[in-house]
Write a protein that holds these residues in place. Structure first.
Motif, PDB file in Angstrom:
ATOM      1  N   GLY A  60      -4.350  -6.723  -8.627  1.00 41.06           N
ATOM      2  CA  GLY A  60      -3.071  -7.286  -9.071  1.00 41.06           C
ATOM      3  C   GLY A  60      -2.298  -6.377  -9.999  1.00 41.06           C
ATOM      4  O   GLY A  60      -1.240  -6.753 -10.498  1.00 41.06           O
ATOM      5  N   ARG A  61      -2.800  -5.160 -10.201  1.00 40.90           N
ATOM      6  CA  ARG A  61      -2.089  -4.207 -11.071  1.00 40.90           C
ATOM      7  C   ARG A  61      -0.918  -3.591 -10.321  1.00 40.90           C
ATOM      8  O   ARG A  61      -1.041  -3.208  -9.149  1.00 40.90           O
ATOM      9  CB  ARG A  61      -3.045  -3.115 -11.548  1.00 40.90           C
ATOM     10  CG  ARG A  61      -2.388  -2.100 -12.452  1.00 40.90           C
ATOM     11  CD  ARG A  61      -3.374  -1.159 -13.092  1.00 40.90           C
ATOM     12  NE  ARG A  61      -2.680  -0.159 -13.908  1.00 40.90           N
ATOM     13  CZ  ARG A  61      -3.285   0.646 -14.767  1.00 40.90           C
ATOM     14  NH1 ARG A  61      -4.601   0.565 -14.947  1.00 40.90           N
ATOM     15  NH2 ARG A  61      -2.590   1.531 -15.463  1.00 40.90           N
ATOM     16  N   VAL A  62       0.220  -3.500 -10.993  1.00 41.04           N
ATOM     17  CA  VAL A  62       1.426  -2.943 -10.373  1.00 41.04           C
ATOM     18  C   VAL A  62       1.321  -1.419 -10.357  1.00 41.04           C
ATOM     19  O   VAL A  62       1.077  -0.788 -11.392  1.00 41.04           O
ATOM     20  CB  VAL A  62       2.687  -3.385 -11.141  1.00 41.04           C
ATOM     21  CG1 VAL A  62       3.935  -2.773 -10.510  1.00 41.04           C
ATOM     22  CG2 VAL A  62       2.795  -4.910 -11.149  1.00 41.04           C
ATOM     23  N   ILE A  63       1.502  -0.821  -9.169  1.00 40.89           N
ATOM     24  CA  ILE A  63       1.338   0.633  -9.043  1.00 40.89           C
ATOM     25  C   ILE A  63       2.603   1.336  -8.555  1.00 40.89           C
ATOM     26  O   ILE A  63       2.694   2.563  -8.607  1.00 40.89           O
ATOM     27  CB  ILE A  63       0.167   0.977  -8.104  1.00 40.89           C
ATOM     28  CG1 ILE A  63       0.337   0.267  -6.744  1.00 40.89           C
ATOM     29  CG2 ILE A  63      -1.165   0.593  -8.741  1.00 40.89           C
ATOM     30  CD1 ILE A  63      -0.700   0.658  -5.706  1.00 40.89           C
ATOM     31  N   ASP A  64       3.593   0.579  -8.084  1.00 39.29           N
ATOM     32  CA  ASP A  64       4.811   1.235  -7.585  1.00 39.29           C
ATOM     33  C   ASP A  64       5.988   0.266  -7.632  1.00 39.29           C
ATOM     34  O   ASP A  64       5.811  -0.946  -7.511  1.00 39.29           O
ATOM     35  CB  ASP A  64       4.597   1.719  -6.143  1.00 39.29           C
ATOM     36  CG  ASP A  64       5.680   2.695  -5.689  1.00 39.29           C
ATOM     37  OD1 ASP A  64       6.410   3.224  -6.568  1.00 39.29           O
ATOM     38  OD2 ASP A  64       5.794   2.930  -4.475  1.00 39.29           O
ATOM     39  N   PHE A  65       7.189   0.820  -7.821  1.00 40.84           N
ATOM     40  CA  PHE A  65       8.424   0.037  -7.851  1.00 40.84           C
ATOM     41  C   PHE A  65       9.428   0.640  -6.882  1.00 40.84           C
ATOM     42  O   PHE A  65       9.449   1.849  -6.660  1.00 40.84           O
ATOM     43  CB  PHE A  65       9.054   0.061  -9.255  1.00 40.84           C
ATOM     44  CG  PHE A  65       8.281  -0.690 -10.296  1.00 40.84           C
ATOM     45  CD1 PHE A  65       8.630  -1.989 -10.642  1.00 40.84           C
ATOM     46  CD2 PHE A  65       7.212  -0.103 -10.940  1.00 40.84           C
ATOM     47  CE1 PHE A  65       7.919  -2.677 -11.607  1.00 40.84           C
ATOM     48  CE2 PHE A  65       6.491  -0.779 -11.900  1.00 40.84           C
ATOM     49  CZ  PHE A  65       6.852  -2.075 -12.239  1.00 40.84           C
ATOM     50  N   SER A  66      10.296  -0.208  -6.327  1.00 43.93           N
ATOM     51  CA  SER A  66      11.393   0.285  -5.491  1.00 43.93           C
ATOM     52  C   SER A  66      12.567  -0.670  -5.619  1.00 43.93           C
ATOM     53  O   SER A  66      12.406  -1.884  -5.441  1.00 43.93           O
ATOM     54  CB  SER A  66      10.953   0.396  -4.030  1.00 43.93           C
ATOM     55  OG  SER A  66      12.003   0.940  -3.241  1.00 43.93           O
ATOM     56  N   GLU A  67      13.746  -0.157  -5.953  1.00 40.35           N
ATOM     57  CA  GLU A  67      14.923  -0.981  -6.188  1.00 40.35           C
ATOM     58  C   GLU A  67      15.709  -1.183  -4.891  1.00 40.35           C
ATOM     59  O   GLU A  67      16.281  -0.242  -4.337  1.00 40.35           O
ATOM     60  CB  GLU A  67      15.826  -0.311  -7.243  1.00 40.35           C
ATOM     61  CG  GLU A  67      16.999  -1.162  -7.707  1.00 40.35           C
ATOM     62  CD  GLU A  67      16.577  -2.411  -8.485  1.00 40.35           C
ATOM     63  OE1 GLU A  67      17.344  -3.388  -8.486  1.00 40.35           O
ATOM     64  OE2 GLU A  67      15.491  -2.399  -9.076  1.00 40.35           O
ATOM     65  N   LYS A  68      15.682  -2.395  -4.349  1.00 43.14           N
ATOM     66  CA  LYS A  68      16.432  -2.786  -3.146  1.00 43.14           C
ATOM     67  C   LYS A  68      16.209  -1.810  -1.973  1.00 43.14           C
ATOM     68  O   LYS A  68      17.171  -1.221  -1.452  1.00 43.14           O
ATOM     69  CB  LYS A  68      17.927  -2.911  -3.464  1.00 43.14           C
ATOM     70  CG  LYS A  68      18.211  -3.975  -4.521  1.00 43.14           C
ATOM     71  CD  LYS A  68      19.689  -4.158  -4.773  1.00 43.14           C
ATOM     72  CE  LYS A  68      19.912  -5.256  -5.819  1.00 43.14           C
ATOM     73  NZ  LYS A  68      21.294  -5.466  -6.169  1.00 43.14           N
ATOM     74  N   PRO A  69      14.946  -1.603  -1.549  1.00 40.34           N
ATOM     75  CA  PRO A  69      14.687  -0.641  -0.464  1.00 40.34           C
ATOM     76  C   PRO A  69      15.115  -1.177   0.898  1.00 40.34           C
ATOM     77  O   PRO A  69      15.210  -2.380   1.104  1.00 40.34           O
ATOM     78  CB  PRO A  69      13.165  -0.476  -0.528  1.00 40.34           C
ATOM     79  CG  PRO A  69      12.681  -1.791  -1.036  1.00 40.34           C
ATOM     80  CD  PRO A  69      13.743  -2.269  -2.009  1.00 40.34           C
ATOM     81  N   LYS A  70      15.336  -0.241   1.820  1.00 41.61           N
ATOM     82  CA  LYS A  70      15.701  -0.598   3.193  1.00 41.61           C
ATOM     83  C   LYS A  70      14.920   0.282   4.161  1.00 41.61           C
ATOM     84  O   LYS A  70      14.443   1.347   3.801  1.00 41.61           O
ATOM     85  CB  LYS A  70      17.212  -0.424   3.417  1.00 41.61           C
ATOM     86  CG  LYS A  70      18.060  -1.449   2.657  1.00 41.61           C
ATOM     87  CD  LYS A  70      19.548  -1.248   2.924  1.00 41.61           C
ATOM     88  CE  LYS A  70      20.388  -2.381   2.340  1.00 41.61           C
ATOM     89  NZ  LYS A  70      20.190  -2.590   0.901  1.00 41.61           N
ATOM     90  N   GLY A  71      14.807  -0.183   5.415  1.00 45.90           N
ATOM     91  CA  GLY A  71      14.184   0.612   6.469  1.00 45.90           C
ATOM     92  C   GLY A  71      12.730   0.949   6.179  1.00 45.90           C
ATOM     93  O   GLY A  71      11.924   0.085   5.801  1.00 45.90           O
ATOM     94  N   GLU A  72      12.392   2.225   6.331  1.00 44.50           N
ATOM     95  CA  GLU A  72      11.000   2.664   6.145  1.00 44.50           C
ATOM     96  C   GLU A  72      10.538   2.473   4.703  1.00 44.50           C
ATOM     97  O   GLU A  72       9.374   2.129   4.445  1.00 44.50           O
ATOM     98  CB  GLU A  72      10.890   4.144   6.541  1.00 44.50           C
ATOM     99  CG  GLU A  72       9.447   4.603   6.635  1.00 44.50           C
ATOM    100  CD  GLU A  72       9.351   6.056   7.098  1.00 44.50           C
ATOM    101  OE1 GLU A  72       8.393   6.724   6.690  1.00 44.50           O
ATOM    102  OE2 GLU A  72      10.246   6.504   7.850  1.00 44.50           O
ATOM    103  N   ALA A  73      11.470   2.673   3.752  1.00 44.23           N
ATOM    104  CA  ALA A  73      11.125   2.483   2.340  1.00 44.23           C
ATOM    105  C   ALA A  73      10.718   1.033   2.073  1.00 44.23           C
ATOM    106  O   ALA A  73       9.840   0.760   1.251  1.00 44.23           O
ATOM    107  CB  ALA A  73      12.310   2.864   1.456  1.00 44.23           C
ATOM    108  N   LEU A  74      11.347   0.108   2.809  1.00 49.67           N
ATOM    109  CA  LEU A  74      10.997  -1.305   2.657  1.00 49.67           C
ATOM    110  C   LEU A  74       9.606  -1.580   3.213  1.00 49.67           C
ATOM    111  O   LEU A  74       8.789  -2.259   2.571  1.00 49.67           O
ATOM    112  CB  LEU A  74      12.041  -2.173   3.377  1.00 49.67           C
ATOM    113  CG  LEU A  74      11.801  -3.686   3.394  1.00 49.67           C
ATOM    114  CD1 LEU A  74      11.783  -4.243   1.976  1.00 49.67           C
ATOM    115  CD2 LEU A  74      12.865  -4.404   4.217  1.00 49.67           C
TER     116      LEU A  74
END
Length: 429
Positions: free
Chosen positions: A170-184
């Motif tokens: 449950g540890r947070v290891i990555d963030f992404s702000e409003k991703p789309k496509g492959e990043a999503l």
């Protein structure tokens, strides 16, 4: 919970909620006929036995100050308080709040006076009911430095949020702000780790931040004092901290709505009238939402036809039809009116009957909705004076318009009549 201090972020200028924020801070915007947005997080704190609460704000805070002072007054036998902290200039910092983290940073000198172990940081413009005790318990059990409250979401809505990835603990290891496509696709996680069933985890394989955090005291102070240039919790402080600190996710699997835009605010209010079960209810006796007691008389209905609506106290409605709408306190609607799918915020005062009669004789418009008026798909702010035979129906289906001189705006196709606006007889919007 005596070792927890809550900080509610009142938000900036509230541009997405304008013109409802023209004369008031975002947390002071009325909701559900009688409450204000600030009542939601404050009530959640009180129901969670957290009684030390600061509200940070810097725009149009007069009505917010007044509401909090009149509403939340704990006895002298406890340390409990709800207090507004407005942005101020000091020799060390002559600037306004530059972001959520900067707002807290500027008041660290005050926060550290309290003998607490955790700081609970909340937003002032969300609609939800949450027991923060469970959230803080999870934070303590995992030994986390920071815990974020997250909601599970499906692929359709995922791109609208800041997403995060977690490991098996449950540890947070990555963030992404409003991703789309492959990043999503890369942000998919097994949400069953946080407690969802296998079926739910398949339907909702993403987790989004709710903007609700709990920090260990020493961690919050260290992060804010070291990274002076970092001004926002969600975009800078927490993503940077995840590399060196134990940042955990806590799953909140219930109704939560960010009502920071006119469209979201409008739909969240009207959803309260749904039958048989609205997505959010103010009728929970175990976890009530508190607000200012006004001691108004009961609502008076004279030959009205009302369906699927919420009517605040102290209203006077005469021979009108109201469907799927929310009417705030002291709303006054004259005969022949039709109100459909609209939010009327009511009024701050009653006009004396003599004054109303004089207004009609002198062709002045009294507070409220005049005879034979139709309102559909609109928000009418407080103390509006709407004349006889007015039609507020967005007849040309305009999506965006600014008519401040005429007393209204249009946002996402919703007509918003300004507070204290005067709409003359026969007007068609």
């Amino acid at each position: 919970m005596k070792k927890v201090l809550s900080i509610i972020l009142g938000g900036g200028a509230g541009t997405r909620l304008y013109p409802l924020t023209k004369l008031r801070a975002k947390p002071a915007v009325p909701v559900a006929g009688k409450y204000r947005l600030i009542d939601i997080p404050v009530s959640n704190c009180i129901n969670s036995e957290i009684f030390k609460i600061y509200v940070l704000t810097q725009f149009n805070s007069a009505s917010l100050n007044r509401h909090i002072a009149r509403t939340y007054n704990f006895t002298g036998f406890s340390e409990g308080f709800v207090e507004v902290l407005a942005a101020q200039q000091t020799p060390e910092n002559p600037n306004w709040f530059q972001g959520t983290a900067d707002a807290v940073r500027q008041y660290l000198w005050l926060m550290e006076e309290w003998d607490v172990e955790e700081y609970l940081i909340l937003s002032g413009d969300h609609l939800y009911r949450m027991d923060y005790r469970q959230f803080i318990q999870r934070h303590r059990e995992t030994g986390a430095d920071i815990t974020l409250s997250v909601i599970p979401i499906d692929e359709r809505r995922a791109s609208d949020f800041g997403l995060m990835k977690i490991d098996d603990s449950g540890r947070v290891i990555d963030f992404s702000e409003k991703p789309k496509g492959e990043a999503l696709t890369k942000m998919r996680v097994d949400t069953s780790v946080l407690g969802l069933s296998k079926e739910q985890a398949q339907q909702q394989p993403y987790i989004a931040s709710m903007g609700i955090y709990v920090f260990k005291k020493e961690v919050l102070f260290k992060l804010l004092r070291e990274g002076i240039e970092r001004t926002d919790f969600g975009k800078e402080i927490i993503p940077d901290a995840s590399k060196d600190y134990n940042v955990q996710a806590y799953l909140f699997d219930d109704y939560w709505e960010d009502i920071g835009t006119i469209e979201a605010f409008y739909h969240a209010n009207l959803a309260l009238t749904q039958q048989p079960q609205p997505p959010f209810s103010f009728y929970d006796e175990k976890a009530p939402i508190y607000t200012r007691a006004r001691y108004l008389p009961p609502t008076k209905l004279l030959e009205c036809h009302i369906t699927e609506s919420i009517i605040g106290e102290g209203c006077i409605l005469k021979n009108c039809r109201i469907q799927h709408s929310v009417l705030g306190v002291r709303s006054r609607i004259e005969s022949g009116c039709i109100i459909e799918e609209s939010l009327l915020m009511g009024a701050d005062f009653y006009q004396a009957s003599v004054e109303r009669q004089c207004s009609l004789v002198e062709n002045d418009i009294p507070v409220g909705i005049g005879t034979d008026t139709t309102i559909r798909g609109a928000i009418i702010d407080k103390n509006a004076r709407i004349g006889h035979d007015v039609k507020i129906i967005n007849k040309d289906n305009v999506q965006e318009a600014e008519r401040e001189s005429q007393g209204f705006y249009i946002r996402s196709g919703i007509v918003v009549v300004l507070k204290n606006a005067v709409i003359p007889d026969g007007t068609i919007i």
